[in-house]
Design a protein around this motif. Structure first.
Motif, mmCIF file in Angstrom:
data_model
loop_
_atom_site.group_PDB
_atom_site.id
_atom_site.type_symbol
_atom_site.label_atom_id
_atom_site.label_comp_id
_atom_site.label_asym_id
_atom_site.label_seq_id
_atom_site.Cartn_x
_atom_site.Cartn_y
_atom_site.Cartn_z
ATOM 1 N N SER A 6 75.140 25.283 102.128
ATOM 2 C CA SER A 6 74.686 26.421 102.935
ATOM 3 C C SER A 6 73.536 27.084 102.187
ATOM 4 O O SER A 6 72.926 26.482 101.313
ATOM 5 N N GLY A 7 73.247 28.341 102.524
ATOM 6 C CA GLY A 7 72.075 28.968 101.925
ATOM 7 C C GLY A 7 70.868 28.808 102.826
ATOM 8 O O GLY A 7 70.993 28.785 104.057
ATOM 9 N N TYR A 8 69.680 28.680 102.232
ATOM 10 C CA TYR A 8 68.451 28.570 103.013
ATOM 11 C C TYR A 8 67.508 27.578 102.348
ATOM 12 O O TYR A 8 67.718 27.147 101.207
ATOM 13 N N LEU A 9 66.471 27.189 103.077
ATOM 14 C CA LEU A 9 65.457 26.264 102.560
ATOM 15 C C LEU A 9 64.364 27.070 101.855
ATOM 16 O O LEU A 9 63.737 27.931 102.460
ATOM 17 N N ALA A 10 64.132 26.761 100.590
ATOM 18 C CA ALA A 10 63.162 27.507 99.799
ATOM 19 C C ALA A 10 61.730 27.156 100.199
ATOM 20 O O ALA A 10 61.432 26.009 100.565
ATOM 21 N N HIS A 11 60.847 28.143 100.088
ATOM 22 C CA HIS A 11 59.438 27.914 100.389
ATOM 23 C C HIS A 11 58.816 26.913 99.416
ATOM 24 O O HIS A 11 57.811 26.262 99.737
ATOM 25 N N MET A 30 70.292 16.879 106.793
ATOM 26 C CA MET A 30 71.078 16.922 108.030
ATOM 27 C C MET A 30 72.561 17.156 107.749
ATOM 28 O O MET A 30 73.093 16.778 106.707
ATOM 29 N N TRP A 31 73.212 17.776 108.753
ATOM 30 C CA TRP A 31 74.652 17.955 108.801
ATOM 31 C C TRP A 31 75.180 18.773 107.616
ATOM 32 O O TRP A 31 76.089 18.399 106.916
ATOM 33 N N ASN A 32 74.539 19.921 107.405
ATOM 34 C CA ASN A 32 75.014 20.931 106.474
ATOM 35 C C ASN A 32 75.155 22.251 107.238
ATOM 36 O O ASN A 32 75.230 22.240 108.472
ATOM 37 N N ASN A 33 75.200 23.373 106.520
ATOM 38 C CA ASN A 33 75.311 24.688 107.162
ATOM 39 C C ASN A 33 74.179 25.602 106.702
ATOM 40 O O ASN A 33 74.358 26.805 106.516
ATOM 41 N N GLY A 88 71.544 19.465 112.780
ATOM 42 C CA GLY A 88 72.925 19.811 112.499
ATOM 43 C C GLY A 88 73.104 20.890 111.459
ATOM 44 O O GLY A 88 74.026 20.826 110.647
ATOM 45 N N ASN A 89 72.243 21.911 111.469
ATOM 46 C CA ASN A 89 72.390 23.055 110.571
ATOM 47 C C ASN A 89 72.479 24.335 111.393
ATOM 48 O O ASN A 89 72.794 24.291 112.590
ATOM 49 N N GLN A 90 72.203 25.478 110.749
ATOM 50 C CA GLN A 90 72.230 26.762 111.434
ATOM 51 C C GLN A 90 70.847 27.418 111.388
ATOM 52 O O GLN A 90 70.726 28.640 111.343
ATOM 53 N N LEU A 91 69.815 26.603 111.379
ATOM 54 C CA LEU A 91 68.450 27.110 111.275
ATOM 55 C C LEU A 91 68.075 27.910 112.526
ATOM 56 O O LEU A 91 68.464 27.563 113.645
ATOM 57 N N SER A 92 67.300 28.965 112.328
ATOM 58 C CA SER A 92 66.904 29.829 113.448
ATOM 59 C C SER A 92 65.430 30.189 113.295
ATOM 60 O O SER A 92 64.715 29.631 112.462
ATOM 61 N N GLY A 93 64.981 31.141 114.099
ATOM 62 C CA GLY A 93 63.579 31.513 114.059
ATOM 63 C C GLY A 93 62.732 30.555 114.861
ATOM 64 O O GLY A 93 63.234 29.707 115.609
ATOM 65 N N SER A 94 61.432 30.657 114.713
ATOM 66 C CA SER A 94 60.506 29.840 115.493
ATOM 67 C C SER A 94 60.084 28.602 114.718
ATOM 68 O O SER A 94 60.315 28.488 113.505
#
Length: 945
Positions: A90-95, A109-112, A134-140
């Motif tokens: 989980s967490g987020y994708l770093a810049h 793929m297939w994480n949270n 298959g994640n919880q990515l949001s935004g544009s």
């Protein structure tokens, strides 16, 4: 090295030494090390799968999911692949991802993982695969992703991404797969996407898209799947131009609030699947004949009226026809299943519920595997035959699923403490092994029922029939088909690390090419037979050793590249490529280049009537060139990452190979996203065509022997006379073509491999270590186990062809392997029970010798097989014995032309490996037209002097 320029030698020595220095001194680029640490800090790893990321160098200290390579531009190793599939992160994708400037594959793929997609990913211009599903990515969606000029696959489906699709995506001029389904995308589909000339699959279903359907999408030249279900194009119609999508296989516009009339889809020749259900379409169903490939037609829940057109009675591949909840009237067409193939386990569902149909005259003739649903029609009045046969009960068709057929009694026979399982299909008794488990999904299959295509699916995967087991499968919402696969070792020994990594790479790198009917696929999970490590993402010491070995090898390769570059400069390089953009074709001197327009003209715009074959590579068309030459045009299917390499390999090889038993390359077309090879036309097609049960006339033994000899001669030339020698790697009956006189010509060099080059002393190894490629059933078992390829790997494949020639069997059929079946029959004294029943005239002794040779070729151990020159000599002996027998008994009654021993065995190019006798050759003609009624003598007659 006599004659080598001293300056050149000096350059080579310096480059080699410097390259070796780099190989042992390389570490990961510090910028990328810092980026990886930032990425690690942005992720939450509750299972500890990234524990190796805490110390050491990423590329040399076994960091999980990291694959590196060296660069010729600096002395650092660079991260080429970030593979973090299904690790419960989980967490987020770093810049800082944007700092991995050499990255080709990003797979999380297939994480949270949540948060937005970093716009900095758009800086990675080397990126080819962007896999975020298959994640919880949001935004544009960042417009910067449109800068990924090398991107071939974007999968961002099953997230919560919103806003509109950026117009900048129209600049992804190499993208083949755009999967953005199951998000919250809104707004209009950009008409600029019509510029994506390489786009094969466009999946935008289950979003909030609105506006109109862009008519410009019809300009996508190779689009096969257009899937826009569950969006809101309220008040709009289906553009008439969509019927111009000549390559379209699947059209899904379910629940899109579309209005107007249904378009005439008969103009789309390859279409297999139509779903226009849950719209407000009106008018009648067009009556023109649809494609014979059609498996599924769903027009339910519309306002379609009129009668059911008779064109729906002539669809041989149809599985499901859904017309329920419309206002159709009149009778159900007579024998609506008339031309549908219903053999074996095939089924047909005809759902006509809730219409105004008045008559169904074929109740008594209804086949057992055809289901007709008529509830809610006038047909179902009290006392009608339809009611008596229970066709008028309201029903919902259940989803198809399948479970493992392995018996528990076998599983119980294996030790349970190691997780071993019994492979019931294995030819080795007591085979208790730990299989590799694969979670696999077909994202948009072109059929409704998998059981009909299950055997074809198994044959498409690069494993032996007894290695692959479908543990279960079930349809999911979409509809998508999820499977649980198990892959067992080839013998009773467990997989080693190299074999496991080879299997994993096939799936995660999309190296498996499935026929178009299966649509795109995706990897969901991997379970390897290794304990206490992340299943699909471990990096073993073997992999680390591979990095070091790869660095050293890379240094050597770089030296060789420098050598080749300088030598080619000195000898006026014959191969050039224009660099004016993606649409510029390659140019190869000595091989004719054709434009796409010329190919379209030659094939009547690639008309289905001109198609003469199809395989994993694509379609083959018969064409007439401008100068009147008849040609076979192989048009490559789009979507394979390996396609360009194999395309160029075949051109480069065939441009310098000249032999009467090798197919001749006339030219090629490489324009925009089209790749075609143009060969001499073979009027009698492939050898497989003539061995199949559907062939019009069976071949006698003499002709089969003639084909065997010609094929062997062609391969012998590759092994001994080509410079450098070549291993074909894909010998099979569909790659052996037959000219007007049934002379055999070996074709398809896309997988061929150059043999090892001799060293300064003139010696060379007999084999080469390489990834396993080829066709299941023909693959050399030792090559499959060890990744070691040799010339006897081709001998094995040719041996399988010989067995097909004499038995008429397929290499793998219903789980039975031809080599194993023939060996068992011969050992049981039942050899002649295996002989093709249509080969009604032959000498038993000659066939016995031929069968024996085939079995020698198919021995499991490489060193036990004969060389190709020995195969050719043995065929010469059998040919002469059989020819003498034919002359005495006058049995060659199926030959419509004259041919001779010398015409098959003598070759003006090279005769060094043939012993040609000085006695007059035997010539025989057939003008009798009679059919033999008895067998030849049971022995070969002695050769006359």
């Amino acid at each position: 090295m006599a004659g080598v320029n001293p300056m050149l030698a000096g350059v080579l020595a310096i480059s080699c030494c410097y390259s070796l220095y780099l190989a042992v001194a390389q570490t990961t680029d510090p910028t990328e090390v810092n980026a990886l640490r930032a990425i690690r800090n942005s992720l939450v790893d509750p299972m500890g799968n990234l524990h190796t990321w805490n110390s050491g160098d990423p590329c040399t200290s076994y960091w999980v999911g990291i694959v590196c390579n060296s660069s010729a531009n600096d002395h650092y190793l660079h991260v080429q692949e970030l593979f973090l599939l299904n690790l419960n992160l989980s967490g987020y994708l770093a810049h800082e991802l944007g700092l991995l400037s050499h990255l080709k594959i990003l797979d999380v793929m297939w994480n949270n993982i949540s948060g937005s997609i970093p716009k900095e990913i758009g800086n990675i211009t080397s990126l080819e695969l962007l896999l975020l599903s298959g994640n919880q990515l949001s935004g544009s969606l960042p417009a910067e992703l449109g800068y990924l000029s090398n991107l071939k696959r974007m999968q961002i489906d099953q997230n919560h991404i919103s806003a509109s699709i950026p117009e900048s995506f129209a600049s992804l001029n190499r993208v083949v797969h755009l999967h953005m389904n199951n998000n919250s995308l809104s707004g209009q589909i950009p008409q600029e996407l019509s510029r994506l000339k390489c786009l094969l699959h466009l999946l935008l279903d289950n979003n909030n898209l609105s506006g109109f359907l862009p008519s410009e999408l019809s300009k996508l030249p190779i689009l096969q799947i257009l899937q826009l279900d569950n969006n809101n194009f309220s008040g709009n119609t289906i553009p008439d131009s969509y019927v111009n999508m000549t390559e379209l296989r699947k059209l899904r516009l379910r629940n899109c609030s579309l209005q107007g009339r249904m378009p005439d889809l008969s103009m789309i020749p390859q279409l297999t699947y139509i779903d226009l259900s849950w719209n407000q379409l009106e008018g009648s169903i067009p009556a023109n004949k649809l494609s014979d490939n059609m498996t599924t037609i769903d027009l339910s829940n519309n306002f379609l009226g009129g009668s059911i057109p008779s064109n729906l009675t002539s669809l041989p591949s149809l599985q499901r026809l859904s017309l329920e909840n419309n206002i159709l009237s009149g009778p159900v067409p007579a024998f609506i299943w008339r031309n549908t193939s219903l053999s074996g386990n095939k089924t047909l569902i005809l759902n006509f519920q809730n219409n105004s149909l008045t008559e169904f005259s074929d109740v008594l003739n209804l086949p057992a595997n055809v289901t007709v649903l008529l509830f809610g029609n006038k047909i179902c009045a009290n006392g009608s035959q339809a009611s008596k046969f229970k066709l008028c009960q309201p029903q919902i068709i259940p989803l198809e699923f399948g479970n493992s057929t392995n018996s528990d009694e076998y599983r119980d026979s294996c030790p349970t403490n190691l997780g071993n399982e019994y492979n019931q299909s294995s030819p080795i008794l007591g085979s208790c092994v730990f299989p590799v488990g694969v979670g696999f999904r077909l994202k948009s299959p072109g059929f409704s029922y998998f059981h009909t295509y299950e055997d074809d699916f198994k044959l498409s995967l690069p494993f032996r029939a007894y290695q692959l087991h479908i543990d279960s499968y079930a349809w999911e919402e979409g509809p998508r088909l999820r499977m649980s696969l198990k892959i067992y070792p080839n013998n009773s020994k467990p997989f080693n690390d190299m074999e496991i990594q080879g299997i994993e790479e096939k799936f995660r790198m999309w190296q498996i090419t499935l026929p178009s009917i299966f649509g795109p696929y995706e990897l969901l999970s991997l379970r390897s037979p290794v304990q206490d490590s992340p299943t699909a993402n471990r990096v073993t010491k073997l992999a680390a050793a591979g990095i070091v070995l790869g660095a050293v090898t890379g240094a050597i390769v770089m030296s060789v590249v420098i050598t080749v570059f300088i030598m080619r400069k000195l000898s006026r390089n014959q191969v050039s490529k224009r660099h004016s953009g993606q649409t510029s074709p390659i140019k190869i001197d000595g091989v004719k280049w054709f434009s796409f327009e010329e190919m379209a003209l030659a094939t009547n715009n690639f008309s289905s009537s001109n198609q003469i074959g199809e395989g994993g590579y694509g379609q083959v068309y018969k064409g007439i060139l401008v100068d009147g030459t008849h040609a076979a045009i192989k048009r490559a299917r789009q979507g394979s990452l390996q396609g360009s390499k194999e395309f160029l390999t075949e051109i480069m090889l065939l441009s310098r190979l000249h032999h009467r038993n090798l197919v001749t390359l006339i030219g090629y077309c490489d324009e925009e996203c089209e790749q075609m090879l143009i060969y001499e036309f073979m009027p009698n097609g492939t050898l497989r065509d003539h061995l199949s049960a559907g062939s019009k006339a069976a071949m006698n033994f003499s002709r089969r022997l003639q084909i065997a000899a010609g094929s062997a001669r062609g391969i012998l030339y590759l092994h001994t006379e080509a410079n450098p020698p070549i291993f074909h790697r894909d010998i099979k009956t569909s790659n052996i073509l037959l000219d007007s006189k049934f002379a055999a010509k070996v074709a398809d060099f896309g997988l061929s491999k150059l043999a090892p080059i001799p060293d300064a002393e003139g010696t060379a190894p007999d084999d080469v270590l390489t990834a396993v490629k080829g066709t299941p059933g023909y693959l050399d078992p030792e090559y499959f186990r060890t990744n070691i390829l040799s010339d006897t790997s081709d001998v094995y494949s040719l041996g399988v062809v010989f067995l097909e020639l004499v038995t008429g069997m397929l290499p793998i059929s219903n789980g039975k392997n031809i080599v194993r079946e023939v060996n068992h029959a011969c050992q049981s004294g039942k050899m002649f029970s295996m002989i093709d029943s249509r080969m009604d005239s032959y000498s038993m002794e000659c066939v016995k010798k031929f069968m024996s040779l085939a079995r020698k070729c198919c021995r499991d151990e490489m060193k036990m097989r004969p060389s190709m020159s020995e195969v050719v000599r043995e065929l010469e002996v059998i040919w002469e014995m059989n020819s003498e027998s034919d002359t005495d008994t006058n049995t060659d009654t199926t030959t419509s032309h004259s041919f001779s021993l010398n015409s098959v065995l003598h070759d003006p190019v090279t005769t060094s490996s043939f012993h040609i006798t000085t006695k007059p050759y035997i010539r025989f003609d057939d003008n009798s037209g009679e059919t033999p009624t008895s067998l030849n003598p049971v022995r070969c007659l002695p050769i006359r002097r």
